[in-house]
Design an enzyme around this catalytic site. Sequence first.
Site, PDB file in Angstrom:
ATOM      1  N   ASP A  36       0.823  -1.211   0.000  1.00  0.00           N
ATOM      2  CA  ASP A  36       0.000   0.000   0.000  1.00  0.00           C
ATOM      3  C   ASP A  36       0.855   1.259   0.000  1.00  0.00           C
ATOM      4  OD1 ASP A  36      -1.934  -1.908   0.331  1.00  0.00           O
ATOM      5  OD2 ASP A  36      -2.617  -1.216   2.292  1.00  0.00           O
ATOM      6  N   ASP A  46      -2.506   5.532  -2.878  1.00  0.00           N
ATOM      7  CA  ASP A  46      -1.876   4.364  -2.280  1.00  0.00           C
ATOM      8  C   ASP A  46      -1.125   3.647  -3.397  1.00  0.00           C
ATOM      9  OD1 ASP A  46      -3.174   5.043   0.043  1.00  0.00           O
ATOM     10  OD2 ASP A  46      -4.150   3.101   0.324  1.00  0.00           O
ATOM     11  N   HIS A  97      -7.377  -0.305  -4.223  1.00  0.00           N
ATOM     12  CA  HIS A  97      -6.258  -1.195  -4.515  1.00  0.00           C
ATOM     13  C   HIS A  97      -6.621  -2.162  -5.652  1.00  0.00           C
ATOM     14  CE1 HIS A  97      -4.886  -0.417  -0.097  1.00  0.00           C
ATOM     15  NE2 HIS A  97      -4.826   0.659  -0.869  1.00  0.00           N
ATOM     16  N   ASP A 129      -4.955  -4.836  -6.977  1.00  0.00           N
ATOM     17  CA  ASP A 129      -4.396  -6.178  -7.122  1.00  0.00           C
ATOM     18  C   ASP A 129      -5.292  -7.328  -6.671  1.00  0.00           C
ATOM     19  OD1 ASP A 129      -4.092  -5.267  -4.562  1.00  0.00           O
ATOM     20  OD2 ASP A 129      -1.970  -5.755  -4.377  1.00  0.00           O
ATOM     21  N   CYS A 180      -0.470  -7.980  -1.182  1.00  0.00           N
ATOM     22  CA  CYS A 180      -0.617  -6.821  -0.302  1.00  0.00           C
ATOM     23  C   CYS A 180       0.374  -6.848   0.857  1.00  0.00           C
ATOM     24  CB  CYS A 180      -2.028  -6.759   0.275  1.00  0.00           C
ATOM     25  SG  CYS A 180      -3.333  -6.502  -0.932  1.00  0.00           S
TER      26      CYS A 180
END
Length: 417
Positions: free
Chosen positions: A165, A249, A298, A300, A402
């Site tokens: 992040d 992020d 995010h 991913d 992550c």
Amino acid sequence: MMLRVRAFRGGCRGRESAHLLGMLIRPLVNRIARVSTTKSTQGQVAPQDIQAEEVPKQSPVWSCNEWDPLEEIIVGRVEGAHVPPFTVEVKANTYEKHWDFYARHGGRPFPAEHMKKAQIEIEHFCKVLEHEGVTVRRPAKLDHSKEYTTPDFSSTGMYAAMPRDFLMVIGDEIIEAPMAWRARFFEYRAYRPLIKDYFRRGARWTTAPKPQMSDELYDQNYPIENVEDRHKLAAQGKFVTTEFEPCFDAADFIRAGRDIFAQRSQVTNYMGIEWLRRHLGDQYNIHVISFKDPNPMHIDATFNIIGPGLVLSNPDRPCHQIEMFKRAGWDVVHPPIPQIPDSHPLWMSSKWLSMNVLMLDPKRVICDANEKSTMKMFEKLGIKTIPVSIRHANSLGGGFHCWTTDVRRRGKLDSYF
């Protein structure tokens, strides 16, 4: 004393000149002179040692994509994790079934027994990485319970669990993301010992502009009461973060050599994406893509590039620009439905952490040992699976991708798009 000079044409676009100049100087200077003074007299240097270090011959940091052979990685920590205060930006990024949890536990540690199990899982994950030949580095242990106050807000901290992040590695450069949650404002402190070490050994280090995180950065009246509201707002391009100042992020970007794919999300605004575009210059192409996602945060667990021209695309969150990838000759794979039970607490994420995998190289992947159908998918792709369970660690908001930031992968900067 001879100094290494870095020449720039302007902004960050003089990197090629700087690199060439360093190559010309380095063979001529093996070591910079060490200057030492022991007494302080008028007109002389203060009584301290001034030591210029040897010019590094090679950066310890190098990673250009998500799949080249992995050599070194940062893995986050469970220790000290605290529930963030239930502010407007946290509410916008979490599901309504967990709002009572945040309201009751904000500013307090996550449930202790759950965290004990999560820590055991992450320590085992580190051992698996080391067994596979990967050097593992860890952030510092910090007390995230302390309240802090800036001229614009007060908050307690959160954790140093998800380095993906916060840190982005582009070539030999480490970039610190500005972040968008107030509870994560000082998260960088846990990573500074590592980053300073990499810098001393030759890595480039950039800190993106730190946002004020004043009330103007957030839509204080962001109307989210159910999933339907979220879908409507996302379709309209409305998010809890405004364009008051750059924020992002690092996990909202995913790398494929010279092409980097980004999404506008609840924590990444267009100003943040534009800052990164200008910073990286003409050597990289940043593509903004979007998804049918009611709660984008995010990229991913929605769009995970696992090889040259090979991407996992979440079937529940189709990419609006997917034809662009197909025209480029990419293989688009839709992972199977996650098998994690509804009863398992996921306070900060969805079940699709099943596709949040970590590639050790193009033919080896670390994936969830509980996700049998996902493992079969990889086997059909000719990729060996290394099963590890971090199910309790998933509850803090991340899967293997992550929980890590790859520092060094063995490969070169190339184009795949």
